[in-house]
Design an enzyme around this catalytic site. Structure first.
Site, PDB file in Angstrom:
ATOM      1  N   LEU A 144      -4.663  41.554  12.545  1.00 23.58           N
ATOM      2  CA  LEU A 144      -4.349  41.006  13.862  1.00 23.58           C
ATOM      3  C   LEU A 144      -3.838  42.092  14.810  1.00 23.58           C
ATOM      4  O   LEU A 144      -4.210  42.126  15.987  1.00 23.58           O
ATOM      5  CB  LEU A 144      -3.308  39.893  13.721  1.00 23.58           C
ATOM      6  CG  LEU A 144      -2.815  39.247  15.018  1.00 23.58           C
ATOM      7  CD1 LEU A 144      -3.973  38.705  15.837  1.00 23.58           C
ATOM      8  CD2 LEU A 144      -1.816  38.139  14.699  1.00 23.58           C
TER       9      LEU A 144
ATOM     10  N   GLN B 274      -0.959  31.799   6.004  1.00 28.16           N
ATOM     11  CA  GLN B 274      -1.156  30.356   6.041  1.00 28.16           C
ATOM     12  C   GLN B 274      -0.278  29.683   7.098  1.00 28.16           C
ATOM     13  O   GLN B 274      -0.718  28.844   7.861  1.00 28.16           O
ATOM     14  CB  GLN B 274      -0.833  29.751   4.667  1.00 28.16           C
ATOM     15  CG  GLN B 274      -1.788  30.179   3.573  1.00 28.16           C
ATOM     16  CD  GLN B 274      -1.354  29.664   2.206  1.00 28.16           C
ATOM     17  OE1 GLN B 274      -0.206  29.300   2.000  1.00 28.16           O
ATOM     18  NE2 GLN B 274      -2.272  29.652   1.272  1.00 28.16           N
TER      19      GLN B 274
ATOM     20  N   GLU C 129       9.701  26.024   9.456  1.00 23.77           N
ATOM     21  CA  GLU C 129       9.745  26.765   8.194  1.00 23.77           C
ATOM     22  C   GLU C 129      11.160  27.235   7.925  1.00 23.77           C
ATOM     23  O   GLU C 129      12.043  27.136   8.792  1.00 23.77           O
ATOM     24  CB  GLU C 129       8.768  27.947   8.241  1.00 23.77           C
ATOM     25  CG  GLU C 129       7.321  27.505   8.344  1.00 23.77           C
ATOM     26  CD  GLU C 129       6.334  28.659   8.370  1.00 23.77           C
ATOM     27  OE1 GLU C 129       5.129  28.391   8.264  1.00 23.77           O
ATOM     28  OE2 GLU C 129       6.756  29.818   8.492  1.00 23.77           O
TER      29      GLU C 129
ATOM     30  N   HIS D 273       7.826  36.666  -1.648  1.00 22.87           N
ATOM     31  CA  HIS D 273       7.603  35.270  -1.285  1.00 22.87           C
ATOM     32  C   HIS D 273       7.987  34.404  -2.480  1.00 22.87           C
ATOM     33  O   HIS D 273       7.590  34.687  -3.614  1.00 22.87           O
ATOM     34  CB  HIS D 273       6.145  35.019  -0.903  1.00 22.87           C
ATOM     35  CG  HIS D 273       5.949  33.739  -0.158  1.00 22.87           C
ATOM     36  ND1 HIS D 273       6.038  32.515  -0.772  1.00 22.87           N
ATOM     37  CD2 HIS D 273       5.710  33.489   1.155  1.00 22.87           C
ATOM     38  CE1 HIS D 273       5.841  31.565   0.138  1.00 22.87           C
ATOM     39  NE2 HIS D 273       5.635  32.134   1.308  1.00 22.87           N
TER      40      HIS D 273
ATOM     41  N   ARG E  45      13.911  33.177   2.710  1.00 23.23           N
ATOM     42  CA  ARG E  45      13.078  33.480   1.549  1.00 23.23           C
ATOM     43  C   ARG E  45      13.806  34.283   0.475  1.00 23.23           C
ATOM     44  O   ARG E  45      13.567  34.075  -0.708  1.00 23.23           O
ATOM     45  CB  ARG E  45      11.833  34.254   1.998  1.00 23.23           C
ATOM     46  CG  ARG E  45      10.856  33.387   2.762  1.00 23.23           C
ATOM     47  CD  ARG E  45       9.686  34.212   3.244  1.00 23.23           C
ATOM     48  NE  ARG E  45       8.691  33.347   3.880  1.00 23.23           N
ATOM     49  CZ  ARG E  45       7.577  33.793   4.427  1.00 23.23           C
ATOM     50  NH1 ARG E  45       7.318  35.084   4.418  1.00 23.23           N
ATOM     51  NH2 ARG E  45       6.721  32.964   4.994  1.00 23.23           N
TER      52      ARG E  45
ATOM     53  N   HIS F 236       5.566  40.246  -1.143  1.00 21.75           N
ATOM     54  CA  HIS F 236       4.853  39.576  -0.058  1.00 21.75           C
ATOM     55  C   HIS F 236       4.785  40.383   1.232  1.00 21.75           C
ATOM     56  O   HIS F 236       3.730  40.492   1.844  1.00 21.75           O
ATOM     57  CB  HIS F 236       5.527  38.231   0.211  1.00 21.75           C
ATOM     58  CG  HIS F 236       4.873  37.402   1.266  1.00 21.75           C
ATOM     59  ND1 HIS F 236       3.556  37.001   1.193  1.00 21.75           N
ATOM     60  CD2 HIS F 236       5.349  36.892   2.431  1.00 21.75           C
ATOM     61  CE1 HIS F 236       3.250  36.270   2.258  1.00 21.75           C
ATOM     62  NE2 HIS F 236       4.318  36.204   3.034  1.00 21.75           N
TER      63      HIS F 236
ATOM     64  N   ARG G 134      12.624  39.271   6.710  1.00 24.91           N
ATOM     65  CA  ARG G 134      11.764  38.720   7.764  1.00 24.91           C
ATOM     66  C   ARG G 134      11.900  37.207   7.834  1.00 24.91           C
ATOM     67  O   ARG G 134      11.754  36.511   6.831  1.00 24.91           O
ATOM     68  CB  ARG G 134      10.305  39.088   7.483  1.00 24.91           C
ATOM     69  CG  ARG G 134       9.315  38.479   8.485  1.00 24.91           C
ATOM     70  CD  ARG G 134       7.907  38.925   8.177  1.00 24.91           C
ATOM     71  NE  ARG G 134       7.407  38.329   6.966  1.00 24.91           N
ATOM     72  CZ  ARG G 134       6.626  37.223   6.924  1.00 24.91           C
ATOM     73  NH1 ARG G 134       6.325  36.594   8.045  1.00 24.91           N
ATOM     74  NH2 ARG G 134       6.168  36.767   5.787  1.00 24.91           N
TER      75      ARG G 134
END
Length: 532
Positions: free
Chosen positions: A18, A50, A116, A238, A284, A345, A380
């Site tokens: 991206l 995702q 999230e 993750h 996380r 991750h 993050r």
């Protein structure tokens, strides 16, 4: 035989995720751009994302709230200016993607926003549970239709070319060498501007959610070229990667927990209440350590993530890809829990940059997961990565567009006249396997001084072998990736050894307390000998 004539562009972009694609589209109206990617354009990490893109798109939400959530997740190490810069430019990044035709999920004519872990509001813009894939498809189609962009697939970055290495001043990046795998030649590319957008380094670990391309190429190349690297000890694991013997790297999205998914032991006991009052919506690092603790305590290969209490239609609508993939493997997530384990991750650290994506080397920018911008700090926040890619792709592009393009002097061609073909490729595969195993065992979710010392010793031995191999034989993608992974492993271990506390993603049994002052770990290269 090497390419006789350098290939010249205005901007070289290494990486087709991206960040790289966004920068190319911003620059293409006025600049001749080359995108170099070591496999196909679709093979990077962005397409695997995702969850979605974090942006304040609801009037009941606020920039201040998004900033606060990011700073909390970053455990005191997120840079406030960088954080506000990203948060305030996030909505326009989403609007830009919508203008290109990305089909974001909607509800009653408005963007559907999910929530999230670590977020205090619903602010995750998404395309069901396959946001990255939808975004990548849209951008790749646009890039392929843009005349000023040349896409060079199967081109692996070997090293950056910079003036000081050639004995010239002032020092700046002049281009790069890349291995064209189709011809097995190292090609010389020149440009006044180069952007590293090569993603992270998850493949340095045995278990990872990352694709095979995530070998830290840009981080290692920038380090070899004299750029500072920051906060490499903060590798995000993750919490929920699918545990299945026939599948690797399949991620069970953060959003499953955001929509009510519960973590359980095999006997059905929910364990997050014993670890954090935020339960499954804790950041996380907290969730990953809780799972790691429970697995070790009970001798488990995995734990279970259960969303089956939600209506089947809800599960299929919100997580169609996860539902379909699990069903292929005999797991009906509307009726039974999903076996999950933590896996490496996201690389929160990287090449040190400013708010324009500039590195320490003039003419070189770094964006996306390759870069350390100050946003992520010690951890993050979910779905802040894709928006960081877009915000810094635009800011780096604006910086390049506002900068005059200096002429690039002649540079030497790649010289492979004194090397031979390797006769023992098993050395590469063996070292690759050894590296990833001891990094998982010694530099994983929970660390100790003894484990870090053991890892450092093994890295030193591997570096010697790989340097010798690199100097004697023709380069291959496997050799280049191994060389980069060992460099990144060294940076991770050095950073981890220098942090005498537990903060965010870095948890040390020898230093379990939080230091009173949060300080980033900044490593500066010192080249005692010429860079190979």
């Amino acid at each position: 035989m090497s390419q006789a004539i350098p290939r010249d562009f205005d901007v070289l972009i290494v990486g087709s995720g991206l960040a790289g694609l966004s920068a190319a589209l911003h620059l293409a109206p006025t600049h001749r751009v080359a995108i170099l990617t070591k496999r196909a354009m679709t093979d990077g990490s962005s397409g695997w994302a995702q969850g979605g893109i974090a942006a304040v798109m609801d009037r009941n939400d606020s920039f201040d709230s998004h900033v606060d959530d990011t700073l909390v997740a970053g455990a005191g190490l997120s840079d406030p200016a960088a954080t506000r810069f990203v948060v305030e430019h996030a909505p326009e990044s989403v609007d830009w993607l919508r203008s290109l035709g990305v089909p974001f999920s909607e509800e009653d004519g408005h963007l559907h926003l999910t929530r999230e872990g670590g977020h205090s509001a619903r602010r995750i813009v998404h395309v069901t549970d396959a946001t990255g894939a939808a975004v990548q498809r849209t951008l790749i189609e646009r890039v392929r239709r843009t005349p000023n962009i040349t896409v060079l697939e199967q081109h692996m970055l070997v090293d950056l070319i910079y003036a000081a290495k050639l004995g010239q001043q002032p020092n700046r990046c002049l281009g790069l060498y890349a291995l064209d795998e189709r011809t097995d030649e190292v090609v010389t590319f020149r440009a006044p501007h180069t952007i590293l957008a090569t993603g992270g380094a998850g493949k340095v670990y045995l278990y990872t959610t990352n694709p095979d391309t995530a070998t830290g190429d840009g981080i290692a190349a920038a380090w070899r070229a004299g750029c500072r690297v920051t906060n490499m000890e903060f590798i995000q694991f993750h919490p929920t990667c699918l545990y299945h013997p026939h599948v690797k790297n399949f991620l069970i999205s953060e959003a499953v927990r955001g929509e009510g998914g519960r973590l359980m032991l095999p006997d059905g006991t929910r364990f997050m209440p014993n670890h954090d009052p935020r339960l499954e919506l804790a950041p996380r690092d907290v969730v990953a350590r809780a799972i790691d603790f429970e697995m070790k305590k009970h001798g488990l290969d995995c734990v279970l993530l259960d969303i089956s209490h939600q209506p089947p239609e809800f599960v299929k609508e919100h997580f169609p890809n996860i539902y379909a993939r699990c069903l292929e493997l005999g797991i009906d997530i509307t009726k039974q829990p999903i076996p999950v384990v933590p896996a490496a991750h996201y690389t929160c650290g990287g090449v040190h940059t400013d708010l324009s994506g500039r590195t320490d080397l003039a003419g070189l920018h770094a964006i996306g997961e390759t870069a350390y911008t100050g946003l992520h700090g010690a951890n993050r926040l979910a779905s802040n990565s894709l928006v960081e890619c877009m915000v810094f792709a635009r800011s780096a592009s604006n910086d390049i567009l506002a900068t005059p393009m200096p002429p690039v002097p002649p540079v030497p061609q790649w010289d492979d006249s004194r090397v031979t073909d390797a006769d023992e490729a098993v050395v590469i595969s063996h070292n690759w396997d050894e590296l990833r195993r001891f990094m998982w065992d010694y530099v994983g979710i929970v660390r100790t001084n003894k484990r870090l010392d053991r890892a450092a010793h093994r890295i030193e031995l591997l570096q010697g072998e790989i340097d010798e191999f690199y100097g004697a034989f023709h380069v291959t993608r496997d050799l280049l990736e191994l060389r980069n992974l060992v460099t990144v492993a060294d940076l991770i271990v050095r950073s981890a050894k220098s942090r005498h506390e537990s903060r965010g993603l870095h948890f040390s049994r020898d230093y379990p307390q939080l230091a009173p002052v949060a300080v980033p770990t900044i490593l500066t290269p010192i080249h005692e000998r010429p860079v190979a």
